[in-house]
Design a protein around this motif. Sequence first.
Motif, PDB file in Angstrom:
ATOM      1  N   SER A   2      35.764  37.029  40.439  1.00 58.46           N
ATOM      2  CA  SER A   2      35.871  37.798  41.622  1.00 58.46           C
ATOM      3  C   SER A   2      34.707  38.843  42.080  1.00 58.46           C
ATOM      4  O   SER A   2      34.067  39.365  41.223  1.00 58.46           O
ATOM      5  CB  SER A   2      37.149  38.515  41.664  1.00 58.46           C
ATOM      6  OG  SER A   2      37.139  39.202  40.496  1.00 58.46           O
ATOM      7  N   SER A   5      35.304  43.461  46.985  1.00 54.01           N
ATOM      8  CA  SER A   5      35.648  43.568  48.304  1.00 54.01           C
ATOM      9  C   SER A   5      34.640  44.197  49.401  1.00 54.01           C
ATOM     10  O   SER A   5      34.410  45.311  48.897  1.00 54.01           O
ATOM     11  CB  SER A   5      37.243  43.815  48.652  1.00 54.01           C
ATOM     12  OG  SER A   5      37.375  44.511  49.691  1.00 54.01           O
ATOM     13  N   PRO A 110      43.687  43.075  48.387  1.00 58.93           N
ATOM     14  CA  PRO A 110      43.334  42.613  46.683  1.00 58.93           C
ATOM     15  C   PRO A 110      42.461  43.542  46.056  1.00 58.93           C
ATOM     16  O   PRO A 110      42.891  43.505  44.759  1.00 58.93           O
ATOM     17  CB  PRO A 110      42.718  41.156  46.983  1.00 58.93           C
ATOM     18  CG  PRO A 110      43.169  40.837  48.646  1.00 58.93           C
ATOM     19  CD  PRO A 110      43.258  42.131  49.296  1.00 58.93           C
ATOM     20  N   SER A 311      38.241  35.778  51.721  1.00 62.31           N
ATOM     21  CA  SER A 311      37.778  37.172  52.328  1.00 62.31           C
ATOM     22  C   SER A 311      36.748  36.968  53.482  1.00 62.31           C
ATOM     23  O   SER A 311      36.728  37.637  54.479  1.00 62.31           O
ATOM     24  CB  SER A 311      37.023  37.870  51.184  1.00 62.31           C
ATOM     25  OG  SER A 311      37.888  38.214  49.975  1.00 62.31           O
TER      26      SER A 311
END
Length: 402
Positions: A2, A5, A110, A311
């Motif tokens: 991951s 963000s 998230p 995203s």
Amino acid sequence: MSSPSVPSLRLPLRPAYPPLSRRALAGGSPNAAVPRALLLLKPLGSKAPASYHQPAILHHQRRRHGPPPAAATTTSKPVLKDPKKYQEWDSVTAKFAGAANIPFLLLQLPQIVLNARNLLAGKKTALFAVPWLGMLTGLLGNLSLLSYFAKKRETEAVIVQTLGVISTYAVLVQLAMAESMPVPQFVATSVVVAAGLILNFLNYVGWLPGTLWLLWEDFITVGGLAVLPQVMWSTFVPFTPNSVLPGIICGSLAVAAVAMARMGKLSDAGVKFVGSLSGWTATLLFMWMPVAQMWTNYLNPSNIKGLSAFSMLLAMLGNGLMLPRAVFIRDLMWFTGSAWACVLQGWGNLTCMYCFNSISQEFYFATSAGLLLWLGFTLWRDTIAYGNSSPLTSLKELFFGK
């Protein structure tokens, strides 16, 4: 794998109000000229002649619930073939802008949840993957745009920017708890965030003295001009020397420009230019983020596998929902920022992912077709609302005015 963000893009340029819009407010001209000493308090960026300006505090008392004088413009009323369709599209575009809160909130949540889990598990080092400087850049951009939209009384956009400030600050709090962000920088950021939210709220409801608002506008102008070139320079390190000189030089020039504007040493065009800098620098900060991301992808193609297609899609949706409002009120800065983020941060990164086989062909072409249809729908409805002959006329009014 991951990826951290990216601060969500909530964009926007100059105030350009359609006179029939439900948020448009007209300003009058005083009957007598104002003494030169009082002109030093005039807001930057006003398009009115020098005799129009009054001390900001007097404007505040006289137009308690109206926008600051800098937001007032004198535009001729458009000749509408169908005022009802104009008002309907006005209402719909405002709802679209408000709905942009949903994808933007989902975009940041998230990362907040993941950081909280790592903190509770004692994995503080995991939060070092989130660049606090990049998050701080996004936060400053949100604050600048919050002031811009608060001055224009665009309620839905104000809410979007406020949520952006709060969600990004929440991530910075987590980074400070993990000792990823230095304490002095976090304390300074907290003070700026608290002051910015309070001042913007008081200004929005008409309770803030005009002189305090002018000081805040000067602060975000200088801050934006100091941060933007530094971020752009740092993107290309180590290809460029690691230096803070770009920020120092541009920040010093910004201080000089603001001081000269306040002392009446600049022409009307120069004052108007300085007054527009805070909004433009905030927009350019957000516009630079996808450029930095794509540059990173170019240098390290393996990082593309760590990007989240979901995203990127949320970023494209959020900015796409704000495009109709930006076109409707003929706000070039808002349109430029939202369109750039929609195309580059959303669709552009999806294109990179598609080229490196990170997403399926069906997903990529479906999102591409959806973006084109949305842009076409926006221009088509705007053309009907204004009674223009073609979408090209609407674009001409957006870029060059009526």
